[in-house]
Design an enzyme around this catalytic site. Structure first.
Site, PDB file in Angstrom:
ATOM      1  CB  SER A 163       9.946   3.401  -6.959  1.00 26.48           C
ATOM      2  OG  SER A 163       9.177   4.217  -7.573  1.00 26.48           O
ATOM      3  CE1 TYR A 176       8.191   5.888  -1.735  1.00 28.47           C
ATOM      4  CE2 TYR A 176       7.037   6.506  -3.754  1.00 28.47           C
ATOM      5  CZ  TYR A 176       7.318   5.505  -2.928  1.00 28.47           C
ATOM      6  OH  TYR A 176       6.974   4.192  -3.019  1.00 28.47           O
TER       7      TYR A 176
HETATM    8  P1  NAD Z   1       0.948  -0.347   1.174  1.00 26.89           P
HETATM    9  O1  NAD Z   1       0.775   0.897   1.907  1.00 26.89           O
HETATM   10  O2  NAD Z   1      -0.135  -1.330   0.831  1.00 26.89           O
HETATM   11  O3  NAD Z   1       1.912  -1.203   2.275  1.00 26.89           O
HETATM   12  C1  NAD Z   1       2.955  -0.742   3.046  1.00 26.89           C
HETATM   13  C2  NAD Z   1       2.886  -1.461   4.490  1.00 26.89           C
HETATM   14  O4  NAD Z   1       4.098  -1.006   5.349  1.00 26.89           O
HETATM   15  C3  NAD Z   1       1.570  -1.005   5.336  1.00 26.89           C
HETATM   16  O5  NAD Z   1       0.837  -2.231   5.592  1.00 26.89           O
HETATM   17  C4  NAD Z   1       2.074  -0.396   6.290  1.00 26.89           C
HETATM   18  O6  NAD Z   1       1.199  -0.605   7.834  1.00 26.89           O
HETATM   19  C5  NAD Z   1       3.530  -0.770   6.599  1.00 26.89           C
HETATM   20  N1  NAD Z   1       4.420  -0.020   7.300  1.00 26.89           N
HETATM   21  C6  NAD Z   1       4.302   1.303   7.106  1.00 26.89           C
HETATM   22  N2  NAD Z   1       5.185   1.939   7.936  1.00 26.89           N
HETATM   23  C7  NAD Z   1       5.756   1.029   8.582  1.00 26.89           C
HETATM   24  C8  NAD Z   1       6.767   0.719   9.869  1.00 26.89           C
HETATM   25  N3  NAD Z   1       7.370   1.889  10.498  1.00 26.89           N
HETATM   26  N4  NAD Z   1       7.038  -0.450  10.241  1.00 26.89           N
HETATM   27  C9  NAD Z   1       6.343  -1.495   9.601  1.00 26.89           C
HETATM   28  N5  NAD Z   1       5.623  -1.549   8.693  1.00 26.89           N
HETATM   29  C10 NAD Z   1       5.186  -0.602   8.198  1.00 26.89           C
HETATM   30  O7  NAD Z   1       1.977  -0.193   0.176  1.00 26.89           O
HETATM   31  P2  NAD Z   1       2.482  -0.914  -1.315  1.00 26.89           P
HETATM   32  O8  NAD Z   1       1.929  -0.376  -2.434  1.00 26.89           O
HETATM   33  O9  NAD Z   1       2.285  -2.398  -0.946  1.00 26.89           O
HETATM   34  O10 NAD Z   1       4.007  -0.788  -1.140  1.00 26.89           O
HETATM   35  C11 NAD Z   1       5.031  -1.588  -0.701  1.00 26.89           C
HETATM   36  C12 NAD Z   1       6.327  -1.222  -0.986  1.00 26.89           C
HETATM   37  O11 NAD Z   1       6.455  -0.931  -2.450  1.00 26.89           O
HETATM   38  C13 NAD Z   1       6.728   0.035  -0.474  1.00 26.89           C
HETATM   39  O12 NAD Z   1       7.977   0.236  -0.307  1.00 26.89           O
HETATM   40  C14 NAD Z   1       6.486   1.197  -1.652  1.00 26.89           C
HETATM   41  O13 NAD Z   1       7.352   2.284  -1.433  1.00 26.89           O
HETATM   42  C15 NAD Z   1       6.947   0.314  -2.778  1.00 26.89           C
HETATM   43  N6  NAD Z   1       6.270   0.619  -4.167  1.00 26.89           N
HETATM   44  C16 NAD Z   1       4.968   0.978  -4.143  1.00 26.89           C
HETATM   45  C17 NAD Z   1       4.385   1.152  -5.335  1.00 26.89           C
HETATM   46  C18 NAD Z   1       3.151   1.408  -5.524  1.00 26.89           C
HETATM   47  O14 NAD Z   1       2.541   1.859  -6.921  1.00 26.89           O
HETATM   48  N7  NAD Z   1       2.181   0.853  -4.660  1.00 26.89           N
HETATM   49  C19 NAD Z   1       5.284   1.342  -6.469  1.00 26.89           C
HETATM   50  C20 NAD Z   1       6.743   1.461  -6.253  1.00 26.89           C
HETATM   51  C21 NAD Z   1       7.196   0.906  -5.215  1.00 26.89           C
END
Ligand code: NAD
Length: 280
Positions: A163, A176
């Site tokens: 991130s 985080y």
């Molecule tokens: P999201 O919440 O839409 O998706 C995350 C998924 O991970 C969910 O479907 C959830 O069920 C699954 N999950 C959670 N715990 C789990 C576990 N123990 N085992 C298996 N699956 C599990 O989030 P997103 O926004 O799509 O984020 C995806 C990745 O991108 C994450 O690593 C997040 O930290 C990172 N990220 C997101 C953003 C943002 O702005 N959305 C920015 C930077 C990084």
């Protein structure tokens, strides 16, 4: 989806954790549309089964598996199922991750903390553990399990999701931010560790996306940006949020050995310039 790059992944087995979510669901779809055999893993079984059945109905190859990235034994069983259904893993996307409100302070600055609010001193240890485990061990454990297929065959790719808070921490979310810094660090460690085997490891560092979970934090009911959202946009040279589809080009590029054969250990910001801007 209109793919930004025309890279042929036919025959490649791509394992995507967190594929039930916004970002990794889009990545799983992009790999499937590029010809790959996709294993979509998530704690949310309904979400990955739905994704798999939609992709299959469109003629692509995708299987959905219920998987907890923190449970090594259960993940070994998922690995066996993927081997049986699709074959050995060529590409692993470690996408499961996220923050938790128990590891978030109510205020940006301690001198502004209000009586009764959650200050840094009130952060819940179990919340901090949860965030570290989900993001760091949740990347390390699937890599231990699925990258064996790659190391044995002396080729393959790992893509981690960091991130822009890994470069400079964001206020309110110390755990985080630190956990994502650990992901960036671990990406370089893995790249070095596996360099002699032909396995590459890179990360993308997405900026701010608008998702179902954070929409209310970013926009008021009348559609105007909240104070935090306005701060984010003022700190973003391009003046806008990132769309999940804008992560696809880099994902397909970094995981392709013809396009990115000499690229390993990089953490690529995809953040409309947020990490580059000092604010002045
Ligand atoms: P999201 O919440 O839409 O998706 C995350 C998924 O991970 C969910 O479907 C959830 O069920 C699954 N999950 C959670 N715990 C789990 C576990 N123990 N085992 C298996 N699956 C599990 O989030 P997103 O926004 O799509 O984020 C995806 C990745 O991108 C994450 O690593 C997040 O930290 C990172 N990220 C997101 C953003 C943002 O702005 N959305 C920015 C930077 C990084």
């Amino acid at each position: 989806m209109k793919l930004p790059l025309n890279i042929d992944y036919t025959g490649k087995v791509v394992v995507v954790t967190g594929a039930g979510g916004l970002i990794c669901g889009a990545m799983a779809r992009a790999f499937a549309e590029s010809g790959a055999k996709v294993a979509a893993l998530d704690l949310n079984e309904d979400a990955v089964k739905k994704l798999a059945s939609e992709l299959k109905a469109e003629g692509y190859i995708c299987e959905g598996y219920k998987a907890n990235v923190l449970e090594a034994d259960a993940l070994e069983a998922v690995h066996e199922a993927v081997l049986r259904d699709l074959g050995p893993c060529d590409i692993l996307v470690n996408g499961a991750g996220g923050n938790n409100p128990r590891a978030t302070t109510d205020n940006e600055y301690h001198h502004e903390a209000k009586e009764g609010g959650k200050s840094f001193f009130d952060l819940d240890q179990s919340g901090v553990d949860f965030v570290f485990k989900l993001n760091f061990q949740g990347t390390l454990i699937p890599t231990q399990i699925f990258a064996k297929d790659m190391a044995e065959r002396k080729c393959g790719n790992i893509l981690n999701i960091s991130s822009m808070n890994s470069f400079t921490p964001l206020t309110k979310i110390p755990a985080y931010s630190a956990a994502k810094a650990a992901i960036s660090n671990f990406t370089k460690w893995l790249a070095t560790h596996f360099a002699g085997t032909g396995v590459r490891c890179n990360a993308i560092a997405p900026g701010f996306l608008v998702s179902a979970q954070n929409r209310a934090l970013l926009y008021n009911e009348d559609g105007t940006p909240t104070a935090r959202s306005a701060k984010i946009l003022n700190g973003t040279p391009m003046g806008r949020f990132v769309d999940a589809d804008e992560l696809i080009g880099a994902t397909l590029f970094l995981c392709d050995d013809r396009s990115a054969s000499a690229i390993t250990g990089v953490v690529l910001p995809i953040d409309c310039g947020f990490a580059a801007y000092s604010g002045v």
